[in-house]
Design an enzyme around this catalytic site. Structure first.
Site, short mmCIF file in Angstrom:
data_model
loop_
_atom_site.label_atom_id
_atom_site.label_comp_id
_atom_site.label_asym_id
_atom_site.label_seq_id
_atom_site.Cartn_x
_atom_site.Cartn_y
_atom_site.Cartn_z
N GLN A 57 0.86 -1.17 0.00
CA GLN A 57 0.00 0.00 0.00
C GLN A 57 0.90 1.23 0.00
O GLN A 57 1.62 1.49 0.97
CB GLN A 57 -0.89 -0.02 1.23
CG GLN A 57 -1.65 -1.33 1.42
CD GLN A 57 -2.78 -1.51 0.43
OE1 GLN A 57 -3.66 -0.66 0.31
NE2 GLN A 57 -2.75 -2.60 -0.32
N ALA A 112 -10.94 0.98 6.35
CA ALA A 112 -9.96 0.27 5.52
C ALA A 112 -9.38 1.18 4.43
O ALA A 112 -9.78 2.34 4.30
CB ALA A 112 -10.60 -0.97 4.91
N HIS A 113 -8.47 0.63 3.66
CA HIS A 113 -7.76 1.41 2.63
C HIS A 113 -8.71 1.93 1.55
O HIS A 113 -9.64 1.26 1.15
CB HIS A 113 -6.64 0.59 1.99
CG HIS A 113 -7.03 -0.76 1.48
ND1 HIS A 113 -6.27 -1.46 0.60
CD2 HIS A 113 -8.10 -1.55 1.73
CE1 HIS A 113 -6.84 -2.61 0.34
NE2 HIS A 113 -7.95 -2.69 1.01
N ASN A 114 -8.44 3.15 1.13
CA ASN A 114 -9.14 3.81 0.01
C ASN A 114 -10.55 4.27 0.36
O ASN A 114 -11.24 4.82 -0.51
CB ASN A 114 -9.23 2.91 -1.24
CG ASN A 114 -7.92 2.22 -1.57
OD1 ASN A 114 -6.87 2.83 -1.42
ND2 ASN A 114 -7.97 0.98 -1.97
N SER A 173 -12.27 0.79 -0.09
CA SER A 173 -12.72 1.57 -1.26
C SER A 173 -14.19 2.00 -1.19
O SER A 173 -14.71 2.56 -2.16
CB SER A 173 -12.46 0.83 -2.57
OG SER A 173 -11.09 0.52 -2.67
#
Lengths: 364, 364, 364
Positions: free
Chosen positions: A225, A266-268, A286
């Site tokens: 990441q 979480a990521h994004n 996302s």
């Protein structure tokens, strides 16, 4: 903030053993006159020099406490209360106790609570000689950095910000003005926090998002990441939360959004302005969340969906699909709130249905 | 890693107030030539000296960014993208932008991401003078130990391992080679970590398992835990996780297993190789989990059951029984995936069933 | 506890690479005679000088281990076990191995485990020169404070308490006698802990409760929390928990209550004596929980309800209403345990019901 003390144990005064009722108030000492400067309003009865030593609800109040009633309907409880003084929307003429009459007692009390709560955090205490701040970090004016905190190269800490002890601020991370970062918080490298952001203890910002993929041998390989995290102004993040770094660009928490303890972003993920995430909200990778969204406790939202502006998701829901703006959803999987309520009412009656079905099958 | 700096605040450059769009990229600076050395492939158009300043998805990319398309089906999005250069599976002849043609653009991008992500962690920086390492600890070659970290007697840290600041490593705990231990991690006494293990912030390894029993007076008595924890090679453990110490022997996390944030592995649990535990997975005491198992987010598994190799448990499930190898389970309590899907479809229709049942009862 | 060591890496002995089976025991070395001093009982066979090097279950035991059997029904497993010695309720005359005969082997083993587990924590080690203790803090006798811990002004630490490294103790916070506070714990200002309290790593006590309200512009405004937290005697709090500060008076955890990892106790909650909260229990604001209550894993309880003495709430339940004393509840929303079991049995059969209903509709 702290001066080092490494010698043998020393005792200021005899320690009481165990915890008791005496500990149920944070000690305070304000005269009614001082309180009125904070809350506004007018004193009815008693001298402005009367000393208040605690704040409490009507039922748990004790001698010396200040309490409050939002509404005259609560006046019987005011009469029964042991508090010494009250914030009230109108006077109680025959009550022989101090009264501060103010238009909105709840908000007046909130102003007082803010003064009391703010006084816990020591501001403008400088950089502790026991903090470890890299020479190539930029530290603003009136900044507090507590003992043991590590601020790495290229990091920036804005004016008036308080970094408690034992905080990690990674390389090139920027923290704005007037922020409060509680002890044992971790803010990894290359992350940005706006102004007036609060981050509570054991929370981790900028850890890399979870993304794995099996290789040809069946071994799991981590997808790295390389993105960042942006926390906009006036965001509050509770204790023991995780806000993961994006794969490519940024995980974003919008201005004014408030996040309770144990949440996971979480990521994004991108969350809009002034949304509420109650404890254990978990937002998978996302997903986009609009502004003014309310996500109740223990809600899970799957990856790559969109939650529209003003939507409200009930406690414990699992959301597997996008939610339109303004929708109210509940259940697992989440459904329209009214449908879910109908279904839950039916489910409770399923044992009765079983009897009905048996009768029908038997031709009764 | 850090040099101490305890003086008054100093300012390297004017601080911007607040967070803005400029923060959505971690700054980078690579020429196309340097990128090709990492990703492989061939350049189509533009000079190898062109400078790339960020990586991004096709839709969020800006001037100066590198983006990628897995498949020609995404080429319309490539044409619409603002990125300066692209990793592509085949060239787009009429696109007047830099293109790197490579067999598998996603894996090429992942290789680049790994380089970028790895560069965040400073390796081989030595033991900080502000770390507190016991004289009877064994420290390998090229080890980094950050400010404030405490490494107790008998602990061993293998070659090339990075211990960030503010980490606790308890007595006789062994950490292998090439591990990365993030800030504010706690690894209690007598625990073993293999090689290439990553542990993220606020995670706790080797805390004693939860086991209580009322005595004859009804007071709860804790059952002590005298075992240990073994984390095998290539395991990754997310932030805010807990992996409890066994009662007698060991809690074991198998080689290559990847664990997301907020997970809980109770005492005596054994997890096989290359399994996936998504966020908030909670595994109760003494349960055995096979290899290549996938446990989705927020799954709870009860104590003393066995989850067979390759099983897959859907998000939010509560597992109360052993699961055979290869099974796919979902729901609460967990059922065969297809049965659970059928049931969920029916549950949504229960209000319609109610009408049908009423009609049948009325003889309609 | 620790002596500073800031030089280059040094190696006590060659490091083994990776983790292996050898790590599945915490090394110990007791003679049978020494063990009998802890467990009580009488030796059958073998010399009192025999050395025991580990404790294990019957099936995982190896040469040199001590194991145990609660009941003669387990004697076939004793005969098959590789352990060197056993705690047994009665002798096995024809077994040519060391036996310690004791009335209650499980409790005898628990006494031994307690000795082993306690030996992990180093007591009476004094205040580390690398701890940062304010001159105006009160430190009792025989207190241990580890490297990097910060104890602020007005804090009190009772006799014989152990504060591990990297702990934060805020201003005016009182910690009683014989407590153990694990690394990376945060205890904010003005909080009280009784005697013999254990708090595990990354747990946060006294963070302010989550309370927000939109203002006239729709921006979220935080309601400050000016109360405190009281943890009574003999409470154990797991790792990664949060116990929030009350709005006005106190959040209270009653004497002897045991709390597992990842639990969340919101502001103003009061929990009675000797209750059990298993992992991920989440108690919302102002809820009252009686004594001897059992709250299983991943249970959520809404705000402002009362859970009666001795109630038992099953795993994964969501409780939206008050629960009477002694009740057993399960489900989401929580229902009477027997009703919930009935409903779950029916839900599994809903696909069969669908067929029945179709037949009835078709007049079959």
């Amino acid at each position: 903030m702290l001066t080092p003390q490494g010698g043998p144990g020393h005792l200021r005064k005899p320690l009481k053993s165990g915890a008791g009722r005496d500990d149920e108030r944070v000690p305070m000492r304000y005269t009614l006159k001082e309180i009125i400067e904070i809350t506004g309003g007018k004193i009815v009865r008693n001298s402005p020099d009367m000393v208040i030593t605690g704040v409490a609800g009507l039922e748990t109040a004790r001698e010396g406490d200040l309490s409050f009633a939002k509404h005259p309907a609560m006046f019987p409880k005011v009469r029964a209360s042991k508090a010494a003084a009250f914030l009230l929307p109108e006077p109680i003429p025959d009550l022989a106790k101090a009264q501060i009459v103010v238009e909105k007692p709840f908000f007046a009390m909130a102003r007082l609570l803010k003064v009391l709560a703010d006084s816990r955090t020591q501001r403008n205490s400088g950089v502790s000689s026991r903090a470890v701040v890299h020479n190539d970090a930029s530290i603003g004016n009136h900044v507090t950095i507590g003992a043991g905190s590590a601020v790495e190269a290229g990091a920036e800490i804005g004016d008036d910000t308080v970094i408690y002890p034992l905080v990690f601020v990674g390389r090139n991370t920027r923290i704005g003005r007037n922020c409060i970062i509680h002890p044992n918080v971790t803010i990894m490298e290359e992350v940005t926090l706006g102004d007036r952001v609060t981050v509570k203890s054991s929370t981790v910002i900028g850890s890399d998002g979870f993304s794995v993929q099996p290789n040809e041998k069946g071994d799991l390989v981590k997808i790295p990441q390389a993105g960042t995290v942006i926390i906009e102004d006036d965001v509050e993040i509770g204790a023991n939360c995780t806000i993961d770094r994006a794969t490519l660009d940024a995980t974003v928490i919008g201005r004014g959004t408030k996040i309770d303890n144990h949440c996971h972003i979480a990521h994004n993920v991108r969350i809009g302005e002034n949304s509420i995430l109650v404890a254990y909200a978990k937002i998978a990778g996302s997903t986009r969340i609009g502004k003014h969204v309310t996500i109740a406790e223990d809600v899970g939202i799957t990856d790559n969906v969109v939650i529209g502006e003003g939507a409200r998701i009930g406690g414990g829901s699992k959301v597997y699909k996008s939610v339109p703006p303004g929708a109210e959803m509940w259940g697992s999987p989440a459904k329209d709130l009214l449908l879910e309520k109908k279904i839950q009412a039916i489910i409770k009656k399923l044992p009765e249905w079983r009897e009905k079905l048996r009768k029908l099958e038997n031709g009764q």
